[in-house]
Design an enzyme around this catalytic site. Structure first.
Site, PDB file in Angstrom:
ATOM      1  N   GLN A   1     -12.347 -47.566 -13.885  1.00 17.10           N
ATOM      2  CA  GLN A   1     -13.504 -48.806 -13.990  1.00 17.10           C
ATOM      3  C   GLN A   1     -13.071 -49.876 -14.772  1.00 17.10           C
ATOM      4  O   GLN A   1     -13.463 -50.974 -13.888  1.00 17.10           O
ATOM      5  CB  GLN A   1     -14.497 -47.921 -14.377  1.00 17.10           C
ATOM      6  CG  GLN A   1     -16.154 -49.126 -15.076  1.00 17.10           C
ATOM      7  CD  GLN A   1     -17.748 -48.465 -14.643  1.00 17.10           C
ATOM      8  OE1 GLN A   1     -17.833 -47.868 -13.744  1.00 17.10           O
ATOM      9  NE2 GLN A   1     -18.454 -47.901 -15.803  1.00 17.10           N
TER      10      GLN A   1
ATOM     11  N   TYR B   1     -29.881 -42.872 -19.210  1.00 20.22           N
ATOM     12  CA  TYR B   1     -29.781 -40.960 -19.986  1.00 20.22           C
ATOM     13  C   TYR B   1     -29.052 -40.902 -20.732  1.00 20.22           C
ATOM     14  O   TYR B   1     -27.488 -40.678 -21.049  1.00 20.22           O
ATOM     15  CB  TYR B   1     -29.118 -39.913 -18.313  1.00 20.22           C
ATOM     16  CG  TYR B   1     -29.983 -39.321 -18.933  1.00 20.22           C
ATOM     17  CD1 TYR B   1     -31.439 -38.108 -19.112  1.00 20.22           C
ATOM     18  CD2 TYR B   1     -29.178 -37.817 -19.036  1.00 20.22           C
ATOM     19  CE1 TYR B   1     -32.075 -37.329 -19.813  1.00 20.22           C
ATOM     20  CE2 TYR B   1     -29.702 -36.268 -19.324  1.00 20.22           C
ATOM     21  CZ  TYR B   1     -30.963 -36.561 -19.413  1.00 20.22           C
ATOM     22  OH  TYR B   1     -31.806 -35.640 -20.213  1.00 20.22           O
ATOM     23  N   LEU B   2     -28.355 -42.159 -21.982  1.00 22.21           N
ATOM     24  CA  LEU B   2     -27.863 -42.699 -22.489  1.00 22.21           C
ATOM     25  C   LEU B   2     -27.502 -41.520 -23.756  1.00 22.21           C
ATOM     26  O   LEU B   2     -28.752 -40.693 -24.001  1.00 22.21           O
ATOM     27  CB  LEU B   2     -28.736 -43.934 -23.463  1.00 22.21           C
ATOM     28  CG  LEU B   2     -28.751 -44.937 -22.533  1.00 22.21           C
ATOM     29  CD1 LEU B   2     -29.042 -45.968 -23.316  1.00 22.21           C
ATOM     30  CD2 LEU B   2     -27.891 -45.233 -21.628  1.00 22.21           C
ATOM     31  N   HIS B   3     -26.560 -41.689 -23.881  1.00 23.24           N
ATOM     32  CA  HIS B   3     -26.194 -40.384 -24.807  1.00 23.24           C
ATOM     33  C   HIS B   3     -25.286 -40.841 -25.972  1.00 23.24           C
ATOM     34  O   HIS B   3     -24.921 -42.398 -26.533  1.00 23.24           O
ATOM     35  CB  HIS B   3     -24.925 -39.448 -24.544  1.00 23.24           C
ATOM     36  CG  HIS B   3     -23.911 -39.961 -23.451  1.00 23.24           C
ATOM     37  ND1 HIS B   3     -23.014 -40.180 -23.922  1.00 23.24           N
ATOM     38  CD2 HIS B   3     -24.188 -39.366 -21.906  1.00 23.24           C
ATOM     39  CE1 HIS B   3     -22.323 -40.804 -22.311  1.00 23.24           C
ATOM     40  NE2 HIS B   3     -23.077 -40.186 -22.228  1.00 23.24           N
TER      41      HIS B   3
ATOM     42  N   SER C   1     -20.899 -37.530 -21.093  1.00 17.44           N
ATOM     43  CA  SER C   1     -21.301 -37.862 -19.991  1.00 17.44           C
ATOM     44  C   SER C   1     -22.806 -37.454 -19.361  1.00 17.44           C
ATOM     45  O   SER C   1     -22.864 -36.292 -19.560  1.00 17.44           O
ATOM     46  CB  SER C   1     -20.238 -37.548 -18.637  1.00 17.44           C
ATOM     47  OG  SER C   1     -20.522 -37.739 -17.549  1.00 17.44           O
TER      48      SER C   1
ATOM     49  N   GLY D   1     -16.633 -47.893 -21.670  1.00 19.80           N
ATOM     50  CA  GLY D   1     -15.811 -47.230 -21.920  1.00 19.80           C
ATOM     51  C   GLY D   1     -14.701 -46.493 -21.457  1.00 19.80           C
ATOM     52  O   GLY D   1     -14.374 -46.777 -19.989  1.00 19.80           O
TER      53      GLY D   1
ATOM     54  N   HIS E   1     -22.961 -43.753 -25.364  1.00 17.89           N
ATOM     55  CA  HIS E   1     -23.182 -45.333 -24.713  1.00 17.89           C
ATOM     56  C   HIS E   1     -23.869 -45.867 -25.871  1.00 17.89           C
ATOM     57  O   HIS E   1     -23.383 -46.900 -26.266  1.00 17.89           O
ATOM     58  CB  HIS E   1     -24.771 -44.539 -23.995  1.00 17.89           C
ATOM     59  CG  HIS E   1     -24.458 -44.528 -22.658  1.00 17.89           C
ATOM     60  ND1 HIS E   1     -24.932 -43.383 -22.446  1.00 17.89           N
ATOM     61  CD2 HIS E   1     -23.560 -44.969 -21.549  1.00 17.89           C
ATOM     62  CE1 HIS E   1     -24.504 -43.041 -21.199  1.00 17.89           C
ATOM     63  NE2 HIS E   1     -24.239 -43.931 -20.066  1.00 17.89           N
TER      64      HIS E   1
HETATM   65  P1  AMP Z   1     -22.001 -44.597 -16.971  1.00 15.56           P
HETATM   66  O1  AMP Z   1     -23.818 -44.966 -17.757  1.00 15.56           O
HETATM   67  O2  AMP Z   1     -21.815 -42.979 -16.816  1.00 15.56           O
HETATM   68  O3  AMP Z   1     -22.163 -45.523 -15.838  1.00 15.56           O
HETATM   69  O4  AMP Z   1     -21.728 -44.910 -18.425  1.00 15.56           O
HETATM   70  C1  AMP Z   1     -21.350 -46.531 -18.697  1.00 15.56           C
HETATM   71  C2  AMP Z   1     -21.133 -46.598 -19.422  1.00 15.56           C
HETATM   72  O5  AMP Z   1     -20.573 -46.106 -21.051  1.00 15.56           O
HETATM   73  C3  AMP Z   1     -19.915 -47.366 -18.732  1.00 15.56           C
HETATM   74  O6  AMP Z   1     -18.613 -48.097 -19.750  1.00 15.56           O
HETATM   75  C4  AMP Z   1     -19.118 -45.794 -19.556  1.00 15.56           C
HETATM   76  O7  AMP Z   1     -17.219 -45.646 -19.535  1.00 15.56           O
HETATM   77  C5  AMP Z   1     -19.276 -45.679 -20.862  1.00 15.56           C
HETATM   78  N1  AMP Z   1     -19.832 -44.103 -21.172  1.00 15.56           N
HETATM   79  C6  AMP Z   1     -19.928 -42.922 -20.401  1.00 15.56           C
HETATM   80  N2  AMP Z   1     -18.986 -41.891 -21.571  1.00 15.56           N
HETATM   81  C7  AMP Z   1     -18.455 -42.364 -22.958  1.00 15.56           C
HETATM   82  C8  AMP Z   1     -17.877 -41.318 -23.426  1.00 15.56           C
HETATM   83  N3  AMP Z   1     -18.156 -40.365 -23.608  1.00 15.56           N
HETATM   84  N4  AMP Z   1     -17.384 -42.291 -24.836  1.00 15.56           N
HETATM   85  C9  AMP Z   1     -17.393 -43.681 -24.488  1.00 15.56           C
HETATM   86  N5  AMP Z   1     -17.768 -44.252 -23.487  1.00 15.56           N
HETATM   87  C10 AMP Z   1     -18.512 -43.538 -22.748  1.00 15.56           C
END
Ligand code: AMP
Length: 290
Positions: free
Chosen positions: A154, A32-34, A186, A148, A37
């Site tokens: 984490q 669910y990339l934003h 997020s 991130g 990511h």
């Molecule tokens: P997730 O899909 O939420 O598990 O996140 C995957 C990676 O993307 C992790 O390393 C997160 O820390 C990073 N990430 C998620 N949201 C953000 C953000 N707003 N800014 C920077 N990195 C992010």
């Protein structure tokens, strides 16, 4: 953009890439990339010949009653987002590919680093994270992996694990990407109602105020945390789980006077949605990145 489904296929691709002398960047995600990511993917594409994005909602890092089943998923959208940010491959395994029958090995970072902050209310979470990340490192044979600062604990746990286990991979920390109004991006933001979304702005606003105060010379961490709490408590829907400060990246509890690189981290619930956010600050009027 090539979708790879199984660990064996990804491992074969990675072996070939490495035999051709290519460097590999890995961006582990739950999909669910934003834009957050995408910033990691762009960084990896800049620094490596090939970028692999893993999209895997990892069951072992969810506790009972958490949002494993409802976590948002949209592979078509993820394909486009990952490609537009410069990735060559998406690795999207099924849970049974990652944890086949008889699976029995877990990686557990046992120091206090996993017991504080989110570790208090999410026992087992970082064990699941460390396990899946280790598997992804091994399968992808990546030279670098991108994480991130949004998930600062984490990041600290992964850095600890890589150092403790002499893993041959470089961890690249990346700054938090925010919406224009300040909310940290997020995948879970989609759960918020309009009213919750509005009130959730108090998190980034409070942290921004704290950052400003530090830049203005404030060094009293207890006062800074009190002010953050007061600001967020002004949002009636906010249910504060924690607002804490600790040294970064050791995550040793650290309050009193700000004299070293310090993480100020918080977790707040709005209805069923649990949001986290943080800043990393240093004295001498300097904000620093992980
Ligand atoms: P997730 O899909 O939420 O598990 O996140 C995957 C990676 O993307 C992790 O390393 C997160 O820390 C990073 N990430 C998620 N949201 C953000 C953000 N707003 N800014 C920077 N990195 C992010």
């Amino acid at each position: 953009m090539q979708i790879i489904k199984t660990p064996a296929e990804l491992n074969a691709v990675s072996k070939k890439l490495r035999s051709e002398g290519k460097t590999i960047g890995l961006v582990p995600t739950m999909g669910y990339l934003h834009e957050g990511h995408k910033s990691l993917i762009r960084k990896s594409a800049e620094q490596n010949d090939v970028t692999i994005v893993s999209v895997f909602v990892n069951p072992t890092q969810f506790g009972p009653g958490e949002d494993l089943e409802t976590y948002p998923r949209d592979l078509e959208r993820d394909k486009q987002a990952a490609a537009s940010a410069g990735a060559e491959y998406i690795f999207q395994p099924e849970p049974e590919d990652m944890y086949p029958d008889g699976y029995g090995t877990f990686v557990s970072v046992d120091s206090d680093i996993t017991k504080i902050l989110c570790g208090k209310t999410r026992p087992g979470h970082f064990r699941g994270v460390a396990t899946v990340v280790t598997k992804l490192f091994n399968i992808s044979m990546a030279d670098r992996a991108y994480f991130g600062q949004k998930d600062a604990q984490q990041l600290a746990v992964i850095m600890r694990m890589v150092s403790d286990l002499n893993m041959n991979i470089e961890i690249v920390p990346c700054p938090i990407v925010r919406e224009k109004d300040g909310l940290a991006m997020s995948s879970r933001n989609t759960y918020l109602s309009a009213e919750e979304r509005g009130q959730a702005l108090s998190l980034s606003a409070a942290l921004k105020d704290a950052e400003k105060a530090v830049k203005g010379g404030e060094t009293d961490l207890e006062k800074i945390k009190r002010n953050i709490r007061a600001r967020i408590s002004g949002s009636p829907l906010a249910d504060i789980e924690y607002i804490e400060s600790c040294a970064f990246p050791s995550l040793e509890p650290y309050g009193g006077k700000l004299v070293e690189k310090t993480l100020i981290a918080l977790a707040v619930r709005f209805g069923k949605t649990r949001l986290i956010d943080n800043i990393i600050v240093e004295p001498e009027n300097r904000e620093v990145r992980a």
